[in-house]
Write an enzyme that holds these catalytic residues in place. Sequence first.
Site, PDB file in Angstrom:
ATOM      1  N   ASP A  43      -6.771   1.486   0.891  1.00 13.42           N
ATOM      2  CA  ASP A  43      -6.843   1.607   2.350  1.00 13.42           C
ATOM      3  C   ASP A  43      -8.253   1.247   2.789  1.00 13.42           C
ATOM      4  O   ASP A  43      -9.058   0.728   1.999  1.00 13.42           O
ATOM      5  CB  ASP A  43      -6.465   3.022   2.788  1.00 13.42           C
ATOM      6  CG  ASP A  43      -7.493   4.060   2.366  1.00 13.42           C
ATOM      7  OD1 ASP A  43      -8.393   3.743   1.545  1.00 13.42           O
ATOM      8  OD2 ASP A  43      -7.419   5.203   2.859  1.00 13.42           O
ATOM      9  N   LYS A  89       0.835  -1.209   0.000  1.00  8.46           N
ATOM     10  CA  LYS A  89       0.000   0.000   0.000  1.00  8.46           C
ATOM     11  C   LYS A  89       0.865   1.253   0.000  1.00  8.46           C
ATOM     12  O   LYS A  89       0.655   2.168  -0.805  1.00  8.46           O
ATOM     13  CB  LYS A  89      -0.925  -0.007   1.202  1.00  8.46           C
ATOM     14  CG  LYS A  89      -1.723   1.276   1.392  1.00  8.46           C
ATOM     15  CD  LYS A  89      -2.696   1.129   2.553  1.00  8.46           C
ATOM     16  CE  LYS A  89      -3.133   2.464   3.108  1.00  8.46           C
ATOM     17  NZ  LYS A  89      -2.100   3.174   3.853  1.00  8.46           N
TER      18      LYS A  89
END
Length: 244
Positions: A172, A154
């Site tokens: 997210d 991420k």
Amino acid sequence: MPARKSSAAAASGRIAARLPKVALDGQATAAPEPVEAATVGEIFRRLRDANPQPKSDLRYTNPYTLLVAVVLSAQATDKGVNIATGPLFEVADTPEKMLALGEETVRHFIRTIGLFNTKAKNVIALSRILIERHGGQVPATLEDLQVLPGVGAKTASVVLNVAFGIPRIAVDTHIFRVSNRIPLAVAATTDKIQARLEAIVPEAYLLHAHHWLILHGRYVCKARKPDCTACSIRDLCRYPAKTA
């Protein structure tokens, strides 16, 4: 309890498998079928028209400070990170300056952020690696970024997208929720959502899709009570529990 799927419905593919509880606000509810390609395009057209040049809520001045800010943002709010990094980046906006501060001083600057002890170690360690292996520069490849301490898929995707303009959708909790709600893509893990979104979002919108979805989830399609009356894509969304 939701009704059990009929065999006909299952065969038609109109009802997706049950989502993880986080996806639909703690309710084990069957998800609608993801929207079709034309609707995906219209969703992102509207998000773009409302915010043509979306920006991250994290404050940074260069790829290095962006990298540090994203590492610090794990399990923390962007607002909280900005409060800590404002003073920190004034004195250390390069790997060399950060390494010169030392772990103890970095820890002092970020002490208001969750997991600050581990994060201070990671910031110092990744700074050292950037100096030793990359000439003090942030690398622009997923492989090189992911080996840095505190950097996962991420974080690497955010840096590639924001700092280097490489189309990536870092998933997210906001994007995970929004994607499963609309739904754009239905999956139980963030990496599967990322892969599916990057495959279906039209190329014209792919660069900024990450920010549009995050901001939509943070300020409109909120976790506990989505503000559906203020939503520009309400008529396109198939979420079964709209607030209005």
